[in-house]
Design a protein around this motif. Sequence first.
Motif, mmCIF file in Angstrom:
data_model
loop_
_atom_site.group_PDB
_atom_site.id
_atom_site.type_symbol
_atom_site.label_atom_id
_atom_site.label_comp_id
_atom_site.label_asym_id
_atom_site.label_seq_id
_atom_site.Cartn_x
_atom_site.Cartn_y
_atom_site.Cartn_z
ATOM 1 N N SER A 66 76.577 62.276 29.736
ATOM 2 C CA SER A 66 75.384 63.052 29.432
ATOM 3 C C SER A 66 74.635 62.400 28.294
ATOM 4 C CB SER A 66 75.752 64.496 29.102
ATOM 5 O OG SER A 66 76.640 64.524 28.011
ATOM 6 N N PHE A 67 73.337 62.391 28.406
ATOM 7 C CA PHE A 67 72.490 61.788 27.376
ATOM 8 C C PHE A 67 71.096 62.378 27.546
ATOM 9 C CE2 PHE A 67 72.833 59.105 31.135
ATOM 10 C CZ PHE A 67 71.505 58.862 31.474
ATOM 11 N N PRO A 68 70.321 62.362 26.456
ATOM 12 C CA PRO A 68 68.967 62.916 26.584
ATOM 13 C C PRO A 68 68.151 62.071 27.555
ATOM 14 C CG PRO A 68 69.322 61.909 24.421
ATOM 15 C CD PRO A 68 70.629 61.889 25.116
ATOM 16 N N PRO A 69 67.158 62.655 28.197
ATOM 17 C CA PRO A 69 66.391 61.893 29.178
ATOM 18 C C PRO A 69 65.775 60.645 28.551
ATOM 19 C CG PRO A 69 65.589 64.178 29.003
ATOM 20 C CD PRO A 69 66.685 64.025 28.014
ATOM 21 N N ILE A 70 65.738 59.585 29.325
ATOM 22 C CA ILE A 70 65.190 58.325 28.824
ATOM 23 C C ILE A 70 63.687 58.316 29.097
ATOM 24 C CG2 ILE A 70 65.184 55.822 29.167
ATOM 25 C CD1 ILE A 70 68.129 56.086 30.065
ATOM 26 N N ASP A 71 62.910 57.954 28.075
ATOM 27 C CA ASP A 71 61.471 57.794 28.294
ATOM 28 C C ASP A 71 61.224 56.329 28.648
ATOM 29 O OD1 ASP A 71 58.784 57.604 28.321
ATOM 30 O OD2 ASP A 71 58.458 58.429 26.313
ATOM 31 N N TYR A 72 61.010 56.095 29.931
ATOM 32 C CA TYR A 72 60.885 54.712 30.388
ATOM 33 C C TYR A 72 59.583 54.067 29.927
ATOM 34 C CZ TYR A 72 65.129 55.451 32.938
ATOM 35 O OH TYR A 72 66.434 55.714 33.236
ATOM 36 N N GLN A 73 58.647 54.888 29.421
ATOM 37 C CA GLN A 73 57.382 54.327 28.949
ATOM 38 C C GLN A 73 57.495 53.889 27.484
ATOM 39 O OE1 GLN A 73 55.125 53.569 31.001
ATOM 40 N NE2 GLN A 73 55.962 54.722 32.725
ATOM 41 N N ASP A 74 58.557 54.321 26.833
ATOM 42 C CA ASP A 74 58.673 54.061 25.405
ATOM 43 C C ASP A 74 59.541 52.834 25.112
ATOM 44 O OD1 ASP A 74 58.181 54.544 22.714
ATOM 45 O OD2 ASP A 74 60.030 55.717 22.496
ATOM 46 N N ALA A 75 59.369 51.782 25.875
ATOM 47 C CA ALA A 75 60.148 50.577 25.615
ATOM 48 C C ALA A 75 59.329 49.354 26.004
ATOM 49 C CB ALA A 75 61.453 50.615 26.418
ATOM 50 N N HIS A 76 59.719 48.250 25.397
ATOM 51 C CA HIS A 76 59.099 46.981 25.782
ATOM 52 C C HIS A 76 59.919 46.381 26.919
ATOM 53 C CE1 HIS A 76 56.580 47.017 22.221
ATOM 54 N NE2 HIS A 76 57.658 47.333 21.503
ATOM 55 N N TYR A 77 59.262 45.883 27.925
ATOM 56 C CA TYR A 77 59.995 45.319 29.054
ATOM 57 C C TYR A 77 60.038 43.799 29.045
ATOM 58 C CZ TYR A 77 60.734 49.940 30.790
ATOM 59 O OH TYR A 77 61.166 51.232 30.905
ATOM 60 N N TYR A 78 59.468 43.227 27.991
ATOM 61 C CA TYR A 78 59.552 41.780 27.856
ATOM 62 C C TYR A 78 59.532 41.427 26.390
ATOM 63 C CZ TYR A 78 58.592 36.814 28.497
ATOM 64 O OH TYR A 78 58.680 35.440 28.466
ATOM 65 N N ALA A 79 60.482 40.667 25.960
ATOM 66 C CA ALA A 79 60.517 40.171 24.592
ATOM 67 C C ALA A 79 61.151 38.799 24.619
ATOM 68 C CB ALA A 79 61.326 41.101 23.697
ATOM 69 N N ALA A 80 60.447 37.814 24.070
ATOM 70 C CA ALA A 80 60.999 36.459 24.088
ATOM 71 C C ALA A 80 60.750 35.804 22.749
ATOM 72 C CB ALA A 80 60.329 35.648 25.200
ATOM 73 N N PRO A 81 61.751 35.096 22.241
ATOM 74 C CA PRO A 81 61.521 34.383 20.985
ATOM 75 C C PRO A 81 60.424 33.340 21.209
ATOM 76 C CG PRO A 81 63.643 33.778 21.958
ATOM 77 C CD PRO A 81 63.087 34.883 22.783
ATOM 78 N N LYS A 82 59.514 33.235 20.237
ATOM 79 C CA LYS A 82 58.419 32.255 20.391
ATOM 80 C C LYS A 82 58.976 30.844 20.271
ATOM 81 C CE LYS A 82 54.161 34.574 19.330
ATOM 82 N NZ LYS A 82 53.485 35.254 18.228
ATOM 83 N N MET A 83 58.685 30.029 21.223
ATOM 84 C CA MET A 83 59.082 28.629 21.093
ATOM 85 C C MET A 83 58.192 27.782 21.975
ATOM 86 S SD MET A 83 62.734 28.740 22.985
ATOM 87 C CE MET A 83 63.071 29.641 24.444
ATOM 88 N N LYS A 84 58.296 26.486 21.756
ATOM 89 C CA LYS A 84 57.489 25.576 22.560
ATOM 90 C C LYS A 84 57.864 25.748 24.022
ATOM 91 C CE LYS A 84 57.247 21.904 19.185
ATOM 92 N NZ LYS A 84 57.948 20.670 18.855
ATOM 93 N N ALA A 85 56.892 25.573 24.846
ATOM 94 C CA ALA A 85 57.174 25.714 26.269
ATOM 95 C C ALA A 85 58.223 24.694 26.676
ATOM 96 C CB ALA A 85 55.899 25.521 27.068
ATOM 97 N N GLY A 86 59.254 25.163 27.325
ATOM 98 C CA GLY A 86 60.306 24.307 27.866
ATOM 99 C C GLY A 86 60.875 23.299 26.893
ATOM 100 N N PRO A 87 61.657 23.763 25.889
ATOM 101 C CA PRO A 87 62.241 22.793 24.951
ATOM 102 C C PRO A 87 63.108 21.785 25.708
ATOM 103 C CG PRO A 87 63.286 24.971 24.748
ATOM 104 C CD PRO A 87 62.124 25.121 25.674
ATOM 105 N N LYS A 88 62.927 20.491 25.355
ATOM 106 C CA LYS A 88 63.649 19.467 26.101
ATOM 107 C C LYS A 88 65.079 19.307 25.613
ATOM 108 C CE LYS A 88 59.956 17.119 28.229
ATOM 109 N NZ LYS A 88 58.826 17.849 27.553
ATOM 110 N N SER A 89 65.260 19.548 24.326
ATOM 111 C CA SER A 89 66.627 19.485 23.812
ATOM 112 C C SER A 89 66.812 20.582 22.778
ATOM 113 C CB SER A 89 66.883 18.116 23.181
ATOM 114 O OG SER A 89 66.226 18.068 21.934
#
Lengths: 494, 451
Positions: free
Chosen positions: A77-100
Amino acid sequence: MAAQPETIEQVRAVTEQKYKYGFTTDIESDVAPKGLNEDIVRFISAKKNEPEWLLEWRLKAFRVWQTMEEPQWAAVSFPPIDYQDAHYYAAPKMKAGPKSLDEVDPELLKTYAKLGIPLREQEILAGVEGSEGKSPAIAVDAVFDSVSVATTFKAKLEEMGIIFCAISEAVQKHPDLVKKYLGSVVPYTDNFYATLNCAVFTDGSFVYIPKGVRCPMELSTYFRINQANTGQFERTLIIADAGSYVSYLEGCTAPKRDENQLHAAVVELVAHDDATIKYSTVQNWYPGNEEGVGGIYNFVTKRGACRGKNSKISWTQVETGSAITWKYPSCILQGDNSVGEFYSVAITNNFQQADTGTKMIHIGKNTRSTIVSKGISAGKAQQTYRGLVKILPKAEGARNHTQCDSLLIGDQCGAHTVPYIESRNRSARIEHEATTAKISEDQLFYCRQRGISEEDAVSLIVNGFCKEVLKELPMEFAVEAQKLVGISLEGSVG
Amino acid sequence: MATMTTTYSTRGADPATAPAFLAPLDHLRSGLPGAALSWVRDLREQGRERFAAVGLPTVRNESWRYTNLRDLGKLTFQPAVTADSDACFDVLPTVRPEGHGPRLVFVDGRFRAELSSTEGLPAGVELLSLATALTDHGDLVGDHIGRLAAADDRPLVALNSAYLADGPVLRIPRGVALAQPIELVFVSVGAEGRATSFHPRTLIVAEAGSRAVVVEHHVGCGTGTTLANHVAEIFVGEGATLHHYKAQREGGAAFHLSHTAATVAKDGCYDNFILTLGGRLSRNEVVSTLAGTDARTHVSGGYMVRGNQHADTTTLIDHAQPNGTSREVYKGVIDDTARAVFQGKIIVRPQAQKTDGHQLNRALLLSDTAEIDAKPELEIHADDVKCSHGCTAGELDDNALFYLRARGIDQETARGLLIGAFLAEAMEEIAEEPIREAFHSLVAGWLEEKR
């Protein structure tokens, strides 16, 4: 027995430092706005530069999801989840496609170093290094919030034709394989959480083992939730082609936060003729504090299809984390003589709740399944084993053996067993056994008499109780898991 | 914290089925016994309202996931009328070789005084029909009826309450031990060309220190479709022992639904055994609550089904107090396209320390189209307990069969021997020897029919 004040104090000290992975990485992130709608689905798909068919699939899933209701049958049992109250994408900022790795943010590298996850291709694991001969290396895919930051040993594996990469990369490089198998085991209409995952999944691992290849090292994905107010929706797809073998490990941790965070993953496994997939999980998401505040909601759909003759899928899980676990790694035993296994140790303490188990669906002839589930409940935790063994009419000679044991520590917790057994073939043989007990005074006394502290004694006895399952883990993990079993129960006696 | 589930959800109910089942009440209500008693009127009205709101349970109701009442919902049942029930019987089933002794007989749910007898009962023991009790001694049953079998979460109990009219009432006073078993005979007759329903209510009060054996026989005669919707409420007092045995041999057109709720006080023992052989669709729910310390309960049975029969056994053992012992042993034999369901749950409440609970269900599938669905459940909230369950499904052991065949025993006899031996483990749970013997011969008869 009543605890001495100093014991209580000691226990509190231990418990508070217990979750050592609870730190936060201070890193700049690229975060989608809060909320869930078709635009967010399109946003994620665009971020990943996905082909049209995948976007369409996500949107189809999203539309179905909007018509679905959260499952109510689990004993959590848990309180209802508010699916609108979350971020659905989070990514650390970095150069596109680090080579190494040199191009990867050092903060990230530090995080993984702190977690003990090797991102440099080196012989790993303290204690194994000194051993003779070559210790097997582990190839790691590191997923940080919504993206995979690095995958090691890729080149070495590629020589053998093994594909091991982030699923977003597989979509670009191996679209045919992804298109063929994605959603083939867990369809986009499967259940509330899996369907949500189909719509908004961000990253995860992709593994393909070609015909006749035995993967020379353990493959591993390490999932880390860092960003606050995000959900993590990863997707893992593993395909073992005819005659191949792979052992895959999954680990996960998250920072301590007072809010609950949702983790709704989907894992699909496909084993063709004579192939074997061994999937091991050590789940150590933040479980919340002693008052039951915070922690991860771990609502996960894991399913394997034994499509081919003589194929085998083996799930091993050690579940110690998460505020709430809702997870049933399952096997569809379609190929004749195929084998499904489920070995589970679940430990709940404080206010944790776990409803976990497996489904074994016997379709082919002479299919066999083994279920060993060990549940340990302490504090005010509630735990349920929920499992299904289903024998369909054509499953001549099918066999199942199930053993579910529960151990209760303290009189405030609960342990429940809810197995479903359905047989429609007379030649099938099904055996189910379950027991519930507590640690016996005799066992404790025996250990205490030999100068072992009460906490160590409990840890020892519990490890013995779990041995059947822990021995199924790859060696490096087993050591870690044993320690984890001890840590999870700290503060539970007295 | 997880919710403590002690009740069945009414999710998955079908209110649309209610009106057809309740319609006949409109003509009946004023004529039902005890209409002058307000508690009786209230109980009926609450039952009616509750059933009207939910109707028959559907497979979406977790407790009914394996038993589908769709066929029942399609029928239009009429309450039994006296004229239909005047059929005569040459021999009534009994476990007594001499054939006489205390017994109550109900035909299509109505008490038949001329077939019943209270001979040989010690003074103070009350054995009468509910209809009589409601008319003449309302106070006798008013404290007990409706107290155990809650209608809130069980639609069929609600329906039973709506039609509350008749059934057996037995009260054994403090300290009295009955020397001979009391037999309760329920005959379903029905009527040609229409479906007949009846809703008997059984009340047994075994006061402190008393001891009794009650044997129920449920038999069918006639070919009309019948619905017997039984509810039994059983109070076992401090230190009392009640053995409660039931053989269900209704006909092939019978729906047999039964809910038995028992509560056991300190040091008391409730011992239940149900042998299911008959009926097109049957469901036996047994709820035994250990409400006092050191109480015991045994809930066991055998189910043997063939053709297209469906037999459901659903039990709940509720350990509410410390030091309780419970034991369940069920064996099932399923042939042809029959289907059997076993759902057994043991709850151990937080205060019920030192509980010892054991459950076993084993099913034997005799054909390629037979089916068993089992759900043995444990719900444990106390730590110092010993609880276990075992559940198996399989076919006859080929080696054992070969062993017998090698000794010149023909296939069918050998199978019969092995099936009988398989069932014996459950039959051993019947503590009273004459009854065990009688039930053994019912099993033998079933095996014989097959040949």
